[in-house]
Design a protein around this motif. Structure first.
Motif, PDB file in Angstrom:
ATOM      1  N   LEU A 232       0.698  -1.197  -0.020  1.00 38.55           N
ATOM      2  CA  LEU A 232       0.240   0.338  -0.110  1.00 38.55           C
ATOM      3  C   LEU A 232       0.770   1.058   0.127  1.00 38.55           C
ATOM      4  N   LEU A 233       0.904   2.247  -1.031  1.00 37.19           N
ATOM      5  CA  LEU A 233       1.216   3.924  -1.477  1.00 37.19           C
ATOM      6  C   LEU A 233       0.555   4.874  -0.357  1.00 37.19           C
ATOM      7  N   MET A 234       1.069   5.201   0.881  1.00 38.54           N
ATOM      8  CA  MET A 234      -0.167   6.460   0.936  1.00 38.54           C
ATOM      9  C   MET A 234       0.903   7.243   0.876  1.00 38.54           C
ATOM     10  N   LEU A 235       0.012   8.452   0.282  1.00 34.97           N
ATOM     11  CA  LEU A 235       1.381  10.510   0.081  1.00 34.97           C
ATOM     12  C   LEU A 235       0.366  11.142   0.916  1.00 34.97           C
ATOM     13  N   ASP A 236       1.303  11.993   1.563  1.00 39.73           N
ATOM     14  CA  ASP A 236       1.000  12.784   2.439  1.00 39.73           C
ATOM     15  C   ASP A 236       0.928  14.253   1.308  1.00 39.73           C
ATOM     16  N   ALA A 237       0.493  15.005   1.076  1.00 38.88           N
ATOM     17  CA  ALA A 237       0.685  15.905  -0.361  1.00 38.88           C
ATOM     18  C   ALA A 237       1.174  17.356  -0.008  1.00 38.88           C
ATOM     19  N   ARG A 238       0.789  17.398   1.268  1.00 38.38           N
ATOM     20  CA  ARG A 238       1.541  18.734   2.628  1.00 38.38           C
ATOM     21  C   ARG A 238       2.898  18.498   1.678  1.00 38.38           C
ATOM     22  N   SER A 239       3.538  17.293   2.438  1.00 41.74           N
ATOM     23  CA  SER A 239       5.617  17.389   2.189  1.00 41.74           C
ATOM     24  C   SER A 239       6.001  16.729   1.029  1.00 41.74           C
ATOM     25  N   MET A 240       4.749  15.783   0.383  1.00 44.79           N
ATOM     26  CA  MET A 240       4.912  14.773  -0.428  1.00 44.79           C
ATOM     27  C   MET A 240       5.699  14.003  -0.350  1.00 44.79           C
ATOM     28  N   GLU A 241       5.617  13.525   1.110  1.00 45.99           N
ATOM     29  CA  GLU A 241       6.429  12.432   0.730  1.00 45.99           C
ATOM     30  C   GLU A 241       5.634  11.012   0.833  1.00 45.99           C
ATOM     31  N   TRP A 242       5.955   9.899   0.966  1.00 45.64           N
ATOM     32  CA  TRP A 242       5.777   9.002   0.408  1.00 45.64           C
ATOM     33  C   TRP A 242       5.894   7.058   1.359  1.00 45.64           C
ATOM     34  N   THR A 243       4.698   6.825   1.726  1.00 44.42           N
ATOM     35  CA  THR A 243       5.226   5.705   3.273  1.00 44.42           C
ATOM     36  C   THR A 243       4.635   4.241   2.025  1.00 44.42           C
ATOM     37  N   ARG A 244       5.367   3.453   1.726  1.00 46.12           N
ATOM     38  CA  ARG A 244       5.631   2.051   1.415  1.00 46.12           C
ATOM     39  C   ARG A 244       5.030   1.150   3.271  1.00 46.12           C
ATOM     40  N   ILE A 245       4.248   0.808   2.519  1.00 49.96           N
ATOM     41  CA  ILE A 245       3.678  -0.629   4.266  1.00 49.96           C
ATOM     42  C   ILE A 245       3.020  -2.218   2.524  1.00 49.96           C
ATOM     43  N   GLY A 246       3.853  -3.067   3.552  1.00 46.01           N
ATOM     44  CA  GLY A 246       3.383  -4.307   2.776  1.00 46.01           C
ATOM     45  C   GLY A 246       2.666  -4.354   3.691  1.00 46.01           C
ATOM     46  N   VAL A 247       1.465  -5.717   3.117  1.00 48.40           N
ATOM     47  CA  VAL A 247       0.000  -6.333   3.345  1.00 48.40           C
ATOM     48  C   VAL A 247       0.013  -7.714   2.508  1.00 48.40           C
ATOM     49  N   ALA A 248       0.092  -8.561   3.859  1.00 49.05           N
ATOM     50  CA  ALA A 248      -0.196  -9.251   3.714  1.00 49.05           C
ATOM     51  C   ALA A 248      -1.939 -10.511   3.137  1.00 49.05           C
ATOM     52  N   ARG A 249      -1.680 -10.950   2.690  1.00 47.07           N
ATOM     53  CA  ARG A 249      -2.813 -11.956   2.950  1.00 47.07           C
ATOM     54  C   ARG A 249      -3.308 -12.360   3.885  1.00 47.07           C
ATOM     55  N   ASP A 250      -5.155 -11.950   4.447  1.00 47.42           N
ATOM     56  CA  ASP A 250      -5.648 -12.929   5.729  1.00 47.42           C
ATOM     57  C   ASP A 250      -6.385 -14.199   5.428  1.00 47.42           C
ATOM     58  N   ALA A 251      -5.784 -15.362   5.837  1.00 47.74           N
ATOM     59  CA  ALA A 251      -5.702 -16.576   5.766  1.00 47.74           C
ATOM     60  C   ALA A 251      -7.403 -16.493   5.503  1.00 47.74           C
ATOM     61  N   SER A 252      -8.058 -16.011   6.592  1.00 49.83           N
ATOM     62  CA  SER A 252      -8.785 -15.334   7.231  1.00 49.83           C
ATOM     63  C   SER A 252     -10.157 -15.095   6.897  1.00 49.83           C
ATOM     64  N   CYS A 253      -9.582 -14.221   4.969  1.00 49.88           N
ATOM     65  CA  CYS A 253     -10.515 -12.917   5.070  1.00 49.88           C
ATOM     66  C   CYS A 253     -12.162 -13.842   4.036  1.00 49.88           C
ATOM     67  N   PRO A 254     -13.110 -13.032   4.743  1.00 54.27           N
ATOM     68  CA  PRO A 254     -14.100 -13.724   4.853  1.00 54.27           C
ATOM     69  C   PRO A 254     -14.478 -13.666   3.081  1.00 54.27           C
ATOM     70  N   VAL A 255     -13.964 -12.944   2.035  1.00 53.07           N
ATOM     71  CA  VAL A 255     -13.660 -12.674   0.497  1.00 53.07           C
ATOM     72  C   VAL A 255     -12.702 -13.568  -0.209  1.00 53.07           C
ATOM     73  N   CYS A 256     -11.198 -13.485   0.182  1.00 55.82           N
ATOM     74  CA  CYS A 256     -10.280 -13.975  -0.205  1.00 55.82           C
ATOM     75  C   CYS A 256     -10.286 -15.563   0.000  1.00 55.82           C
ATOM     76  N   GLY A 257      -9.956 -15.260   1.736  1.00 56.21           N
ATOM     77  CA  GLY A 257      -9.459 -16.745   2.301  1.00 56.21           C
ATOM     78  C   GLY A 257      -9.971 -18.421   1.699  1.00 56.21           C
ATOM     79  N   GLN A 258     -11.216 -18.313   1.287  1.00 58.77           N
ATOM     80  CA  GLN A 258     -11.067 -20.009   0.680  1.00 58.77           C
ATOM     81  C   GLN A 258     -10.850 -19.908  -0.476  1.00 58.77           C
TER      82      GLN A 258
END
Length: 262
Positions: A232-258
């Protein structure tokens, strides 16, 4: 794009000239440009994010673009929704968008659907697309789009922007290890809905995020580079700073877990 077999596409001399700056890129070349021309992109939302997405996909030569939006052009849209113009106030946004895209690239096909698609309709539309770009503005629609993309194994490029804050990610259901939107934002969790009409939005922010959505969509179509799937990329346009965080798949996700890991 792997999920479907597109018919071969052969460019004429005018197209070779129009897309020459893409063809000069080794990662794209003629083969990649022909993939663009044979592809079908579904853009849900023809507002602030959908404007640059649609314009860049059209100029890049994506052969079929479907625009879905049930809203009309309003004067308050024009501060940021660059697909629309003052003389098209009152028109359906998808009709205004189709006019704009025809002026950019008359060779592509644009379907303008002035509707608010429900779950069944989303399934129908997404099942016929090669890539989906979510430019909607509410949590329920984002969840419905994600669910249909998981069901039909169509890659999803998701973006959001409010005030000075933007975010961007790719959720690729073709990859068993890829998280889906619901892994990151569970559908049963309470999220405060915020709207541009009450909170405001910095005009160039939607251009930045929407342009990046278009770039991710084109990369997926041509199979080039590395997508933002799993990040997930997040931008604060006030400072033009980007934050990049990892997103893991959730095995118990009600949408894609199966979904199968095989």
């Amino acid at each position: 794009m792997g999920r479907k077999t597109c018919p071969p596409y052969f460019m004429n001399d005018q197209q070779l000239l129009r897309y020459s700056r893409h063809i000069l890129l080794d990662d794209i070349d003629i083969a990649g440009q022909e993939k663009f021309l044979a592809a079908h992109a579904l853009i849900i939302g023809a507002g602030g994010l959908g404007s640059p997405v649609a314009m860049y996909l059209a100029s890049a030569g994506v052969g079929r673009i479907t625009l879905v939006d049930n809203d009309s052009v309003d004067l308050t849209n024009l501060q940021r929704q660059i697909l629309h113009t003052s003389d098209r106030i009152g028109q359906a946004k998808v009709a205004s968008g189709k006019t704009a895209l025809a002026q950019i690239n008359p060779d592509i096909q644009v379907a303008a659907l002035a509707e608010r698609a429900d779950q069944a309709r989303l399934g129908e539309l997404i099942g016929a697309a090669d890539v989906v770009i979510d430019c909607s503005d509410n949590f329920a629609t984002r969840q419905a789009i994600n669910s249909a993309c998981v069901a039909h194994q169509v890659p999803l490029v998701s973006g959001a922007a409010i005030q000075f804050d933007g975010q961007l990610s790719v959720f690729d259901a073709r990859d068993p290890s890829s998280p889906c939107y619901a892994c990151l934002f569970p559908p049963d969790r309470e999220f405060e809905e915020v709207a541009c009409s009450t909170m405001g939005v910095f005009a160039p922010l939607v251009g930045i995020i929407g342009s990046m959505q278009a770039a991710e969509a084109l990369k997926l179509i041509a199979g080039i580079g590395t997508s933002l799937s799993g990040f997930l990329l997040m931008l604060d346009a006030r400072s033009m700073e980007w934050t990049r965080i990892g997103v893991a798949r959730d095995a118990s996700c009600p949408v894609c877990g199966q979904r199968s890991h095989s």
